[in-house]
Structure formats: structure tokens, C-alpha cells
Design a protein around this motif. Sequence first.
Motif, PDB file in Angstrom:
ATOM      1  N   UNK A  22      82.079 -31.704   3.554  1.00 49.43           N
ATOM      2  CA  UNK A  22      81.427 -31.169   4.858  1.00 49.43           C
ATOM      3  C   UNK A  22      80.317 -30.366   4.495  1.00 49.43           C
ATOM      4  N   UNK A  23      80.473 -29.251   3.784  1.00 47.49           N
ATOM      5  CA  UNK A  23      79.368 -28.363   3.449  1.00 47.49           C
ATOM      6  C   UNK A  23      78.038 -29.187   2.794  1.00 47.49           C
ATOM      7  N   UNK A  24      78.515 -30.154   1.873  1.00 47.98           N
ATOM      8  CA  UNK A  24      77.503 -31.169   1.265  1.00 47.98           C
ATOM      9  C   UNK A  24      76.656 -32.108   2.139  1.00 47.98           C
ATOM     10  N   UNK A  25      77.460 -32.264   3.249  1.00 45.33           N
ATOM     11  CA  UNK A  25      76.665 -33.251   4.240  1.00 45.33           C
ATOM     12  C   UNK A  25      75.854 -32.189   4.978  1.00 45.33           C
ATOM     13  N   UNK A  26      76.464 -31.028   5.390  1.00 47.36           N
ATOM     14  CA  UNK A  26      75.419 -30.155   6.106  1.00 47.36           C
ATOM     15  C   UNK A  26      74.144 -30.047   5.178  1.00 47.36           C
ATOM     16  N   UNK A  27      74.136 -29.484   4.050  1.00 46.37           N
ATOM     17  CA  UNK A  27      73.254 -29.296   3.246  1.00 46.37           C
ATOM     18  C   UNK A  27      72.122 -30.627   3.035  1.00 46.37           C
ATOM     19  N   UNK A  28      72.832 -31.637   2.886  1.00 46.01           N
ATOM     20  CA  UNK A  28      71.952 -32.676   2.782  1.00 46.01           C
ATOM     21  C   UNK A  28      71.289 -33.228   3.896  1.00 46.01           C
ATOM     22  N   UNK A  29      71.513 -32.681   5.046  1.00 48.10           N
ATOM     23  CA  UNK A  29      70.765 -33.210   6.153  1.00 48.10           C
ATOM     24  C   UNK A  29      70.063 -32.178   6.928  1.00 48.10           C
ATOM     25  N   UNK A  30      69.783 -31.137   6.465  1.00 48.93           N
ATOM     26  CA  UNK A  30      68.938 -30.139   6.867  1.00 48.93           C
ATOM     27  C   UNK A  30      67.526 -30.406   7.107  1.00 48.93           C
TER      28      UNK A  30
END
Length: 410
Positions: free
Chosen positions: A336-344
Motif C-alpha cells: 500500500x505505501x509502495x503504491x502511495x509513493x509510486x503515484x505521487x
Amino acid sequence: MIHKRDHWRSIRNFGLIALVPAIALATACSSGDDSTSSSADAPSSAFPDKPATGSTVKIGLINPEGGPAISQPSNRSAAEAVVKYANANLGGIAGHRIELVTCAAKEDPASNRDCANQMVEAKVSAVVVTTTANGDTMAPVIAGAGIPYFTPAGSSAGELTTPDAFSLTGGFPGGLASMAAYSASKGYKKVTAYVIDAGAAAATAKALGGAVFGAAGIDLQVVPIPLGTPDATPQVSSGISGDVGAVAVVGDATMCTAVVKALGTIGAKQDKMLIQPCLDPATVEAVGDAMDGAHVFTTADLVSDDPEAVLYRSVMKKYSPDTDIAGYTYTGYQGMLGLVRATQGLTGDPSAAAVSTAIKTAQNVPLPAGHGITFTCNGTAMAQLSAICSMQMVRVTVVDGKPTDPQVTK
């Protein structure tokens, strides 16, 4: 030597890339013993007052829960903690507030397919899959609908090759590649891999391992270990000779116990390369000092003073304090945090297409709990498996039964 072209043809025929996903460095503490974990907390700057104020973006979460063989609700709790963290402290996803849509998969094809269909019907903008053995069932449905399929470590051909599927780490392929690179750095010319004889695991190790070790100039011998073998001495002895520089153990905790005990019994002096199930407390206790000096290859560091490990523990302490952070729990956090970081870098409406574009264009994104590993999901980390976003791993050395000195492999 197995040529890469033949190797990938074999992998397609198997229909399954990996049966043995790596699990987190903190498994050694799964019995509740936190003696190997640092008590450091993340600085207050890691929790800025930055609430998400934009429109809502629906993100799906599929997690194994409620099945007869596997249920890991703590993975979901970790993902939910990240959603709270992102919405309160990171501005959500590029300013958009995350609304989580969850589905508990019982880890059978029908249940997992139903979860995939639910995500399509809910019109989510991306789906995080914590861990599954049914990726071939779900990835084509989700990614086929144009929705990004996002997982910490893909384990099936569908997860690792389908367009719009993204695997943050290399999983089994990455582990073997890291073992091959380590063996080459030590000058070993021959390695024996003891692999659990379940499904396509041994055949996959021969094809995939043969390719990556062969490319490094190393002869790989694979010795299958039947599932549930209590004494693996005969099989282990057959794989040891004077010219074998190192041994690899790929299997569950029970199989690792049998193999490492046998290595100790016959007095094997070869370097040992293991995957994380070998750090199960029962295994560590059973094999004693036969584990010391072994190198374990994994995808997460949860116990050191590295800033990413500290942040993991701090986020969980703040937003999900009653959740056990050992075992597979980190997969919900990392995904989940990987997705958040990848979509900034997302701009405009947070549609599935826009999320996919943001993921594909993000460069060198820090892997959550990854001890400095970064990922880039542009299909270049491993060309034959285009969904893999990083081939780096974390390697630790076992001393007195505990993982020490985490280092990122190249």
C-alpha cells in the motif's frame, strides 16, 4: 548451461514462476520475542500534518483471509494503517483521499476470482494484492480491465508478465539472481540448491536457477527434497562434493530444518544461502549453531535502525498498535505505501489509467521497509518478466540465531 531463451520457454510451460515467496526479516521474532528489534521511533517529521483534501480515489485490497489453509488478517491491518497514515500525513495519493475497498480471498480459484471481479465492479483505480498463490486467476481479470495490479512480490506468471501488473520486488527470481551474484562474488564455480519438491518448485529452480547461475559462470545442481521429509541426510549428502562452494535452501520452515540439520550432521563446510522461512523460531532452535554464518535473502528489513524499518514500526505503532508486525504483516504495508509513493506524480483525475501512467513513470521510488532498495516499474528491471520493478534483495547474516548486518544486494 541452460540458455535464457530455453529457460523462458520452460517457465511459460510451467505456468508458475514461484511457489516460495520470501517473507520478512522479522519472522525470527514471530514468537513474540522482540529482542532483535530496535526501539527507535521515526522523527516527528515523518508524520507531518498534511491531510488529503482532494476528491476520493478508490483503491482495492485483496488479502488471504478466512480460508481453510491460510488466513492473514494482519496484512490487511497493515494496509489499513498505511491508508490512515497517507490520508492524515502524506496528502493521500497526490492529494486525493484514499477509500479502501477490501476483499477477503480464501485462497482458492473461485474465491480469488470473485475478489478480482468485485474490484472491477467497484471501479477501483488500483488493486493492492498482499500475497497470493492465485495470481494467475486474478491478474488477468484486474489488469485486463485496465486496473493496475500491484503486489509486493508476484509469484505467478500472470503477475510477472501481464501488462498493468506490477511486482515491487523480484520474489523467487530476484532471490535466485541475488544468490547467483553473491556466489560469483565469492568465486564459487558450483552450487547445490536443495528445493522443496512441491508443485513446480524444483523444475522452476532448475530452469530459472540454471539460467541466472549459468550466466554468472556457475554450475547449479538442484536436489529436490520431498515434502515433509523428517531426515534429509541422504538427499543432502548426494549434493555435497569437494567442488561445491555453497548450498542454497529453498523451502518452508520444516524442510529447512531437515536440510540444515543434515548439513550439520555430515559436517558440511559449504557457505549456506537461505530464504526467510529458515529463520522460523522453531527451525533456529532445532538446528542450533548449524545456522550460524548462513546468509538469508529477503525483501524487507523490519528490525534494524534503518530509517525505513523504523518508519514501518512507527506507522504500525501509531495507526495499528495491536497488530503483530512479524510474519507476512509487512506485505500490506509495503504494497500500500509502495503504491502511495509510486503515484505521487499523478495529475488530474485519479482514474485507473492515470494511476497506471504514474506508476510506470515514477523513477527510483524508495521501497517501504526495503533498507534503501528502490523500484522503477518501467519494465526494465528484468526484461523477460516485465512486471518486476526491482531485482534487489536484502541479505542478512545469521549470528547466534539472529539476523544481523542487513545489506542490499545488487
